[in-house]
Design a protein around this motif. Structure first.
Motif, PDB file in Angstrom:
ATOM      1  N   LEU A 259      -1.677 -10.461  -2.070  1.00 18.79           N
ATOM      2  CA  LEU A 259      -2.050 -11.272  -0.917  1.00 18.79           C
ATOM      3  C   LEU A 259      -3.527 -11.049  -0.605  1.00 18.79           C
ATOM      4  O   LEU A 259      -4.170 -10.172  -1.177  1.00 18.79           O
ATOM      5  CB  LEU A 259      -1.195 -10.901   0.302  1.00 18.79           C
ATOM      6  CG  LEU A 259       0.327 -11.017   0.135  1.00 18.79           C
ATOM      7  CD1 LEU A 259       1.038 -10.521   1.390  1.00 18.79           C
ATOM      8  CD2 LEU A 259       0.721 -12.450  -0.174  1.00 18.79           C
TER       9      LEU A 259
ATOM     10  N   HIS B 168      -5.766 -11.465   6.297  1.00 16.01           N
ATOM     11  CA  HIS B 168      -4.941 -10.761   7.276  1.00 16.01           C
ATOM     12  C   HIS B 168      -3.559 -10.439   6.723  1.00 16.01           C
ATOM     13  O   HIS B 168      -2.998  -9.374   7.016  1.00 16.01           O
ATOM     14  CB  HIS B 168      -4.781 -11.608   8.542  1.00 16.01           C
ATOM     15  CG  HIS B 168      -6.061 -11.874   9.274  1.00 16.01           C
ATOM     16  ND1 HIS B 168      -6.992 -10.887   9.522  1.00 16.01           N
ATOM     17  CD2 HIS B 168      -6.562 -13.015   9.814  1.00 16.01           C
ATOM     18  CE1 HIS B 168      -8.010 -11.413  10.191  1.00 16.01           C
ATOM     19  NE2 HIS B 168      -7.784 -12.695  10.360  1.00 16.01           N
ATOM     20  N   ALA B 169      -2.997 -11.341   5.934  1.00 17.62           N
ATOM     21  CA  ALA B 169      -1.651 -11.104   5.400  1.00 17.62           C
ATOM     22  C   ALA B 169      -1.628  -9.842   4.549  1.00 17.62           C
ATOM     23  O   ALA B 169      -0.701  -9.025   4.651  1.00 17.62           O
ATOM     24  CB  ALA B 169      -1.189 -12.320   4.601  1.00 17.62           C
ATOM     25  N   TRP B 170      -2.630  -9.689   3.694  1.00 18.26           N
ATOM     26  CA  TRP B 170      -2.682  -8.467   2.869  1.00 18.26           C
ATOM     27  C   TRP B 170      -2.824  -7.231   3.746  1.00 18.26           C
ATOM     28  O   TRP B 170      -2.103  -6.242   3.560  1.00 18.26           O
ATOM     29  CB  TRP B 170      -3.862  -8.549   1.891  1.00 18.26           C
ATOM     30  CG  TRP B 170      -4.070  -7.263   1.151  1.00 18.26           C
ATOM     31  CD1 TRP B 170      -3.385  -6.826   0.054  1.00 18.26           C
ATOM     32  CD2 TRP B 170      -5.011  -6.229   1.477  1.00 18.26           C
ATOM     33  NE1 TRP B 170      -3.845  -5.585  -0.333  1.00 18.26           N
ATOM     34  CE2 TRP B 170      -4.843  -5.197   0.524  1.00 18.26           C
ATOM     35  CE3 TRP B 170      -5.976  -6.083   2.473  1.00 18.26           C
ATOM     36  CZ2 TRP B 170      -5.606  -4.026   0.553  1.00 18.26           C
ATOM     37  CZ3 TRP B 170      -6.744  -4.920   2.501  1.00 18.26           C
ATOM     38  CH2 TRP B 170      -6.546  -3.910   1.545  1.00 18.26           C
TER      39      TRP B 170
ATOM     40  N   LEU C  25       0.501  -6.756   6.064  1.00 17.56           N
ATOM     41  CA  LEU C  25       1.818  -6.683   5.430  1.00 17.56           C
ATOM     42  C   LEU C  25       1.836  -5.866   4.146  1.00 17.56           C
ATOM     43  O   LEU C  25       2.723  -5.021   3.953  1.00 17.56           O
ATOM     44  CB  LEU C  25       2.329  -8.104   5.144  1.00 17.56           C
ATOM     45  CG  LEU C  25       2.458  -9.036   6.356  1.00 17.56           C
ATOM     46  CD1 LEU C  25       2.865 -10.426   5.902  1.00 17.56           C
ATOM     47  CD2 LEU C  25       3.449  -8.471   7.359  1.00 17.56           C
TER      48      LEU C  25
END
Length: 359
Positions: A57, A60-62, A65
């Motif tokens: 990812l 922000h997702a990486w 999460l």
């Protein structure tokens, strides 16, 4: 200690935050695992022994999460976050916060940026084992606004390299020829609203109203539109030359060639450009923001944001010429290796605290 480094800053637009993170990361005196989001390049200057783990990812997702899962899988005792944000759901890490300006002065930033940044900082900072910042002024602000005990906040220096010495005369000559710069000019660095550059337009206009002929103002810097609110324009009757983004080599030559650096910023967590200019032999006039005296001491002229006062200060500098060489004293106080050693020691403390908590 198994140290993890949140390497999201390697995928970000280069600003002062990214310079700090890259300079510290390349000098950390410990083996570490560098975690990178998808698409971020593997930096060539990593210390020997650094392990690199790339994610699937990005953005922000990486960070929110995937990074926490990667760090747990790697067995990290703590993770160092130097890019201004951190995972909300993890605790026991080391979080570098350079300032709280999106919280204290939200009008200078885009709505999307300030909402996300403030949410992350409010939730992640109290959960961090340690918070690192660059001045006692910001340390106290973090403690007061985010309710982080002062005992968990570490103030570290910053370095000046690669601007810790004057540029070579040949580089300065190439700059003048390429950009058509006069022998005498003022320099400003940055272009977002916080830097308060339109104030310098008023200074130049006031200079002329008093019967003088101000030198041209050269502006280097390119704001990240999605982060910062737009700045004001320049008055039509002043000589301002906006260069936009410049690389390190050209900025180094600009620092060295300028007659004075103008830094009318309304607020800074640290404020490195005046120190960089001074290390290149160029005097600096700096606004009286809260951290200025702590960081600058007596090496820069700290002047209230009054146009007449700035005309007086800059006129005096032009009459007196360049200051004596301050490079020795500045580079002794502001070194990246010292910053990296202090950050590493802070990570060791955080890791030891986490191990004790899990025992």
């Amino acid at each position: 200690m198994r140290l993890g480094i949140n390497g999201r800053f390697y995928a970000a637009h280069a600003t002062g935050v990214q310079r700090y993170a890259r300079e510290v990361a390349r000098r950390l005196p410990v083996d570490a695992t560098l975690f990178l989001p998808a698409g971020a390049p593997v930096p060539p200057e990593l210390p020997a022994g650094t392990r690199v783990v790339s994610g699937r990812l990005s953005g922000h997702a990486w960070e929110q999460l995937e990074l926490p899962v990667q760090a747990r899988r790697d067995g990290c005792d703590t993770v160092l976050h130097m890019g201004g944000t951190a995972p909300i759901a993890t605790g026991g890490d080391v979080f570098v916060i350079h300032d709280l300006l999106p919280l204290t002065d939200p009008e200078w930033f885009s709505r999307r940026f300030r909402l996300w940044r403030n949410t992350v900082v409010r939730l992640a900072a109290p959960r961090a084992a340690r918070v690192v910042t660059g001045s006692a002024c910001v340390r106290d602000e973090i403690s007061r606004r985010l309710r982080v005990p002062v005992s968990r906040i570490v103030v570290t220096p910053q370095g000046l390299a690669p601007f810790d010495h004057p540029a070579a005369p040949e580089a300065v000559a190439r700059l003048r020829a390429r950009r058509g710069l006069p022998d005498v000019f003022l320099l400003a660095v940055g272009s977002d609203r916080r830097k308060n550059l339109p104030f310098l337009g008023r200074v130049l206009r006031r200079w002329r109203e008093r019967g003088g002929e101000p030198p041209p103002l050269v502006v280097a810097g390119d704001p990240v539109a999605r982060l910062f609110a737009p700045s004001e324009g320049w008055p039509p009757d002043v000589d301002v030359r906006v260069l936009g983004h410049v690389g390190d080599e050209e900025l180094h030559a600009l620092y060295t060639a300028a007659s004075a650096l103008c830094f009318p910023s309304r607020a800074e967590g640290f404020g490195r450009p005046p120190l960089e200019a001074l290390a290149c032999g160029t005097p600096a006039v700096v606004a009286d923001y809260p951290a200025a005296e702590e960081v600058m001491g007596d090496v820069a002229r700290i002047v209230r944001l009054d146009a007449d006062a700035w005309v007086d200060a800059l006129s005096s500098i032009l009459r007196e010429g360049r200051r004596p060489d301050l490079r020795g004293s500045l580079t002794a106080r502001h070194r990246w290796d010292v910053a990296a050693e202090m950050v590493a020691a802070t990570c060791e403390d955080a890791a030891a605290e986490r191990r004790r908590g899990g025992a």
